[in-house]
Design an enzyme around this catalytic site. Structure first.
Site, short mmCIF file in Angstrom:
data_model
loop_
_atom_site.label_atom_id
_atom_site.label_comp_id
_atom_site.label_asym_id
_atom_site.label_seq_id
_atom_site.Cartn_x
_atom_site.Cartn_y
_atom_site.Cartn_z
CG HIS B 133 16.49 6.56 58.37
ND1 HIS B 133 16.35 7.33 59.49
CD2 HIS B 133 15.30 6.53 57.76
CE1 HIS B 133 15.10 7.77 59.55
NE2 HIS B 133 14.45 7.28 58.51
CB CYS B 157 19.81 10.33 63.27
SG CYS B 157 21.23 11.38 62.96
CG HIS B 158 15.80 8.94 62.80
ND1 HIS B 158 16.69 9.57 61.95
CD2 HIS B 158 14.86 9.87 63.09
CE1 HIS B 158 16.30 10.81 61.73
NE2 HIS B 158 15.19 11.01 62.43
N GLY B 159 18.05 5.70 65.65
CA GLY B 159 18.20 4.41 66.31
C GLY B 159 18.35 3.20 65.42
N PRO B 172 14.91 2.23 61.48
CG PRO B 172 14.94 4.57 61.44
CD PRO B 172 15.29 3.39 62.29
#
Lengths: 282, 193, 430
Positions: B133, B157-159, B172
Site C-alpha cells: 500500500h 498503518c492502514h489495516g 487497501p
C-alpha cells in the site's frame, strides 16, 4: 596622507625584516646550525621501475596477485588495510568464487555482534567486508608491537614521496648502522628494539625486516620469490590499494585530452576566422 | 566553453570572405567549433549524473545470504535485503493447507502458493516486508506479533491483512507482498538478489 | 553605463520580445558579455584570465556540490568518506581530483589575473572599485580554500587548521578566546570540521555574488587595455561577442587541456603526501606547509624571528601577513602615475619584474622547511615586498619619465600590424 602612512608602515616592516635578517645572519655565522644525522644519512628512495610508471603505464595483474600474496602471508599479521574490501580484489583479477574463498579463509575474523546473544563476537569475512584489522584498536596494536603502532597500508604509497619506490626501498633497506655514522654522531646509536634503515625518515624503525629470506613466500605462478622480487611485488600491490582507479584515470585522460586538442584547434580556427577582418588595417 | 555557443548566429555576419565558397568554409569552422564544445559539455554531464547511482559499496550489499537452518516451522525471521526488511517464514503444514484452500479467483492479486515459492520448497515463504500500500512494515514476522485475521501478516498503518502465502486479502493494499529473486544455495541457505 | 555606439538588444522573435518586456534578463546578458558590450580591440591573451577564473569557479562549485553529496562532516568518518568517494562512487575519483586540482588552477588563473592588473595598471582610476572587489574575491577564495583543505581530515588538514587558527592566538589578550571561538573547542575537532564544511559550502556562492559586482563595476568604465589609453571612439572597440567570446573559447580550450593533463596524469603533484594520512592529534608532521598558493604569505609569516620591544615576533608575523594582502587595497592611491600601462613605464616595469621574482622566491621559501638559509632569504624577499608597494611604487610614480603614449588604441593596433594606410603614426617604443 595615505602615502605618508604607507611609507612609515613599509619602512617599519622592511626595516625590521632586514634587522631580523642581520640578527639571523650573525647567528648563522657565529653558530652555524649543526648538521643532523638525518640530514647526512637519510637516503631518497632507490630507483626501481614498475609497469605502472609513466603516463601510459598499467598494472601487471600477475604482479599485483603476487604482491597480495606477500601482503596476506607477511604484512597482514600486523598491518591493516582498512579502505580495501575483499570485493575490490576483482580489480587484480580474482573472480567472485575466488574472492569468496579468500574472504572465508582469511586468518583474521571480522568483528560482529552475535545475532543470538548480542555479545561481541567474530565471523568469517564476506566479500562485501573490508579487510579486518589485526588489532582491535591502537592501544592493543601498540601493546603488541613494542609501543609502535603499525600504520594502515591502504594509502601508504600515496602518503610518502615517491611512495612505490619508498615501500620497496624501505623493505629492502635494512642494514647495520654504518661505522662512520657512529663516529660522527656517537649519540645516534640505534636504540634497543629499533632497526637502522636509511630510507626511513628518522633512520630508526620499529619494524623488524619483514622479508628476510628468498622463498619466504611460495608463488603460485612459479616466479622466483627473491627478497627483491617480493618487495617489488608488494610495493606494486600497495600502489594498487592506494590508487585502484589509476588505469581508469589514465584512459579517461587520454580520451579527454584527445578531444580537447581537436576542440581547441577548432576554437583557434574559429577565433582567427572571426578576427580576420580586424587584424587587417582598417 | 559554453560562451562560444552563441557564435553560430553571428558567424556569418563577421566572416568577411569575398567568394561565396570562402564564406561557407568559414561558417563551417565556426559551427564545427561550437558543435564540438556542445558535445564536450554533454560528455561532461555523464559522470556528473552517474555519480548519483549506487556506489560500489552499496552494490556489494545488493545480495543477502540467509541461513534457514535455525528457523522452526511456524517461525519467521526479519532480516534485511537492500536496506529493506525481508521476511523469511517457515510455514507449518496447516498454514500451507490454509493457503492452498483459498479460491484463486477470489483474490485481488491472484497467485498460488506454488507460484510464490520455489519448487519443492513450498514451506519457505520469502517476501519483502514492505506493505504494497504505502510501504510500511507489516507485523507478523516477530514472535507474538499480530498476524491479522488471515494468519499471515498485518500492516498496522492502514489495516491491510495478508494470508499465510502473504497474499493481500483485506484492506487497501493492491498487491501481494513482493517475492524477491532468490535461489537456494543449499538445503538450508538462500541467496537473495 | 556603456559607450553610446554599443549595439542595442533588439529581440526579433515575439517570444523573446515578450520575455524582454517582462524580465530583461537576455538584455542584461547581451549587454554584459554579448554583442552589446564594446571592448577595446587590442586586448592580449592576458585578458583571458577573467573569463577563465569564472570557468574555474564554476568547475569548483559543480564538483564541490557533488563532493558534498558523498561527504560526512564528522571527524570519525570524514577521511573515510573521502576515500570511499575515490574508490566506490561512480566517477568519484574524477570529482575529487577535479575539485582538488581545480582549486590550484583557480589560484593559478587568479594570480595571473592579478599580475595582469598590476602590470597594466588596471587598478587605477576609474577602475578602483573593480580592483577592490577583486581583492575581496581573493580574500574570500583564500578563506574558502583554507577551510576546504581541512575537510578531508588528513594530517595536513588538521595541523593546518591548528596553525592557522593559532595565528589568531597571537593577538594580545583576546587572541586565545578568539582561537577557541573559531574552533569551537581547544583544538580542531568535530565542531570545527562542521563549521568549516558549512562555510566552505556557503562562501563560493558569496564569491559568485561578488564576481557579479566585480563585472558590474567593470562595465561602468569599460575594460582597460594593454596601452592603458582610454577608448576614444567606435573604431577602438569591437563587440564582446563574437570577438572575445571566440578568443575566450580558445583560451578555455588551452586552460582545459592543461587542467586535464594535471588532473588525469599528476593529480597529487600539487598536494602533500601527509594529507593521505588520517588526522592524528598526537603526532605532528615533520614539516607543516599549506597548499602552494599560500606559500608566499606563509613565508612572510615565518620571516619575523626577532621581537620588536614588547611586540612578540609571532604577532609581527601575523600582522605582516595580513598587511601584505591589505596593502593591495591601497594600491590605487599609492601609485599616482598618470600613465596606466607598464608598457610605457620603463622604471616601473623593471621593478615589476623584480616583484615577480621576489614573490616566486617567497613562494619557494614558504614551501621549504623553516630552517636556514630559507628564513634569511625570505626575510630579504619579504622586506622587498613591503618596500615595493609602500615605498618604491609611490616614489617611482613621482619621478619616473614615461614613454610617449599612442594617441589611440587604433593607432597602436595599426602600428603593430605595420599598416599605416598612408597616415603618419607615432610608433610606441617597445
Amino acid at each position: 596622507m595615505v602615502r605618508i602612512g604607507a611609507f612609515l608602515v613599509g619602512l617599519f616592516f622592511s626595516g625590521w625584516l632586514l634587522i631580523s635578517f642581520l640578527v639571523g645572519a650573525v647567528a648563522y655565522v657565529t653558530e652555524p646550525p649543526a648538521v643532523t644525522v638525518e640530514h647526512e644519512f637519510h637516503r631518497d628512495p632507490k630507483h626501481v621501475s614498475f609497469s605502472f610508471d609513466g603516463p601510459f603505464g598499467t598494472f601487471d595483474q600477475a604482479q599485483l596477485q603476487r604482491g597480495f600474496q606477500v601482503f596476506k602471508e607477511v604484512c597482514s599479521a600486523c598491518h591493516s588495510l582498512k579502505f580495501v574490501a575483499f570485493r575490490d580484489l576483482k580489480g587484480i583479477g580474482y573472480n567472485d568464487a575466488e574472492i569468496k574463498a579468500i574472504a572465508k579463509n582469511w586468518a583474521i575474523k571480522t568483528p560482529d555482534v552475535d545475532p543470538k546473544t548480542g555479545e561481541m563476537s567474530t565471523r568469517a569475512p564476506v566479500p562485501a567486508d573490508y579487510f579486518p584489522k589485526p588489532f582491535a584498536n591502537n592501544v592493543a596494536a601498540a601493546a603488541a608491537n613494542n609501543n609502535a603502532i603499525p600504520p594502515d597500508l591502504s594509502l601508504m604509497t600515496k602518503a610518502r614521496h615517491h611512495g612505490s619506490a619508498y615501500v620497496y626501498s624501505l623493505i629492502t633497506g635494512f642494514q647495520p648502522q654504518p661505522a662512520e655514522l657512529l663516529k660522527e654522531f656517537p649519540d645516534a646509536k640505534t636504540p634497543q628494539g629499533l632497526h637502522y634503515n636509511p630510507y626511513f625518515a628518522n633512520l630508526n624503525l620499529a619494524m623488524a625486516p619483514p622479508l628476510t629470506a628468498d622463498g619466504q613466500v611460495t608463488y603460485g605462478d612459479g616466479t622466483k620469490a627473491s627478497v627483491d622480487q617480493m618487495a617489488q611485488d608488494v610495493a606494486a600491490f600497495l600502489t594498487w590499494t592506494a590508487e585502484p582507479k589509476l588505469e581508469n584515470r589514465r584512459r579517461a585522460g587520454l580520451a579527454t585530452i584527445f578531444f580537447l586538442l581537436i576542440a581547441t584547434g577548432l576554437a583557434y580556427m574559429a577565433y582567427q576566422n572571426i578576427w580576420a577582418d580586424k587584424k587587417k588595417a582598417a | 566553453m559554453a560562451i562560444v555557443e552563441h557564435m553560430e548566429s553571428e558567424g556569418a555576419t563577421v566572416s568577411g570572405g569575398s567568394g561565396s565558397d570562402g564564406v561557407r568554409r568559414r561558417d563551417f569552422i565556426n559551427i564545427a567549433a561550437v558543435s564540438f564544445a556542445g558535445v564536450g559539455a554533454v560528455a561532461v554531464v555523464v559522470p556528473l549524473i552517474d555519480q548519483m547511482n549506487p556506489s560500489a559499496d552499496v552494490l556489494a550489499l545488493a545480495s543477502t545470504e540467509v541461513d534457514l537452518s535455525s528457523i522452526q516451522p511456524g517461525q519467521a525471521i526479519k532480516t534485511t535485503f537492500r536496506s529493506q526488511p525481508l521476511f523469511v517464514r517457515h510455514l507449518t503444514d496447516k498454514e500451507i493447507a490454509e493457503a492452498d484452500k483459498v479460491d484463486i479467483a477470489s483474490l485481488r492479486d491472484p497467485q498460488t502458493l506454488e507460484q510464490r515459492t520455489v519448487d519443492g520448497k513450498k514451506q519457505w515463504l520469502i517476501t519483502m516486508g514492505v506493505c504494497t500500500h504505502l510501504g510500511c512494515v507489516p507485523l507478523g514476522a516477530g514472535e507474538g506479533e499480530n498476524r491479522g485475521e488471515f494468519g499471515g501478516y498485518f500492516c498496522p498503518c492502514h489495516g491491510s491483512s495478508y494470508d499465510t502465502a502473504a497474499r493481500i486479502r483485506k484492506g487497501p493494499a493492491p498487491k501481494n507482498l513482493e517475492v524477491p529473486k532468490y535461489s537456494f544455495t543449499s538445503d538450508t541457505a538462500i541467496l537473495v538478489g | 553605463m556603456s559607450f553610446p555606439w554599443a549595439e542595442q538588444y533588439t529581440p526579433k522573435h515575439p517570444v523573446m520580445q515578450w520575455v524582454d518586456e517582462k524580465l530583461p534578463l537576455p538584455r542584461l546578458v547581451y549587454n554584459a558579455v554579448g554583442a552589446g558590450y564594446p571592448v577595446p580591440r587590442n586586448l592580449n591573451y592576458f585578458w583571458n584570465f577573467g573569463v577563465l577564473a569564472g570557468l574555474a569557479l564554476m568547475i569548483q562549485i559543480v564538483t564541490g556540490i557533488i563532493m558534498a553529496m558523498h561527504y560526512g562532516a564528522n571527524t570519525a568518518v570524514a577521511f573515510a568518506t573521502v576515500e570511499q568517494t575515490m574508490r566506490d562512487v561512480n566517477a568519484g575519483w574524477l570529482m575529487r581530483y577535479a575539485h582538488a586540482t581545480g582549486a590550484s588552477f583557480f589560484f593559478i588563473v587568479v594570480y595571473l589575473h592579478i599580475f595582469r592588473g598590476l602590470y597594466f595598471g588596471s587598478y587605477k582610476a576609474p577602475r578602483e572599485m573593480v580592483w577592490l572587489l577583486g581583492l575581496v574575491i581573493f580574500l574570500l577564495m583564500m578563506a574558502t580554500a583554507f577551510m576546504g583543505y581541512v575537510l578531508p581530515w588528513g594530517q595536513m588538514s588538521y595541523w593546518g587548521a591548528k596553525v592557522i587558527t593559532g595565528l589568531f592566538g597571537a593577538i594580545p589578550v583576546v587572541g586565545e578566546p578568539i582561537q577557541t571561538w573559531l574552533l569551537g573547542g581547544f583544538a580542531p575537532g568535530n565542531a570545527s570540521l562542521n563549521r568549516f564544511f558549512s562555510l566552505h559550502f556557503l562562501l563560493p556562492f558569496v564569491i559568485a555574488a561578488v564576481v557579479i559586482l566585480h563585472i558590474w563595476a567593470l562595465h561602468i568604465p569599460g575594460s582597460s587595455n594593454p596601452t592603458g589609453v582610454e577608448v576614444k571612439g567606435p573604431q577602438d572597440t569591437v563587440p564582446f561577442h563574437p570577438y572575445y567570446t571566440a578568443k575566450d573559447g580558445f583560451g578555455a580550450g588551452v586552460f582545459l587541456i592543461l587542467f586535464a593533463i594535471l588532473l588525469f596524469y599528476a593529480p597529487n603533484y600539487l598536494g602533500h603526501p601527509d594529507n593521505y594520512i588520517e588526522a592524528n592529534p598526537l603526532s605532528t608532521p615533520a614539516h607543516i606547509v599549506p597548499e602552494w598558493y599560500f606559500w608566499p604569505f606563509y613565508a612572510i609569516l615565518r620571516a619575523f624571528t626577532v621581537d620588536f620591544f614588547f611586540v612578540p615576533a609571532k604577532l609581527l608575523g601575523v600582522l605582516a601577513m595580513f598587511a601584505s594582502i591589505l596593502l593591495l587595497f591601497f594600491l590605487p592611491w599609492l601609485d599616482t602615475s598618470a600613465v596606466r600601462s607598464g608598457s610605457y613605464r620603463p622604471t616601473f616595469r623593471k621593478f615589476f619584474w623584480i616583484l615577480i621574482i621576489d614573490v616566486l622566491i617567497l613562494g619557494y621559501c614558504g614551501g621549504a622547511p623553516a630552517a636556514e638559509p630559507y628564513v634569511m632569504i625570505s626575510q630579504v624577499a619579504a622586506a622587498y615586498y613591503f618596500a615595493h608597494f609602500l615605498i618604491i611604487l609611490p616614489l617611482i610614480s613621482r619621478f619616473e619619465k614615461p614613454l610617449p603614449l599612442p594617441n589611440s588604441i587604433t593607432e597602436a593596433v595599426l602600428a603593430k600590424y605595420g599598416k599605416t594606410d598612408g597616415e603618419p603614426v607615432a610608433v610606441p617604443a617597445e
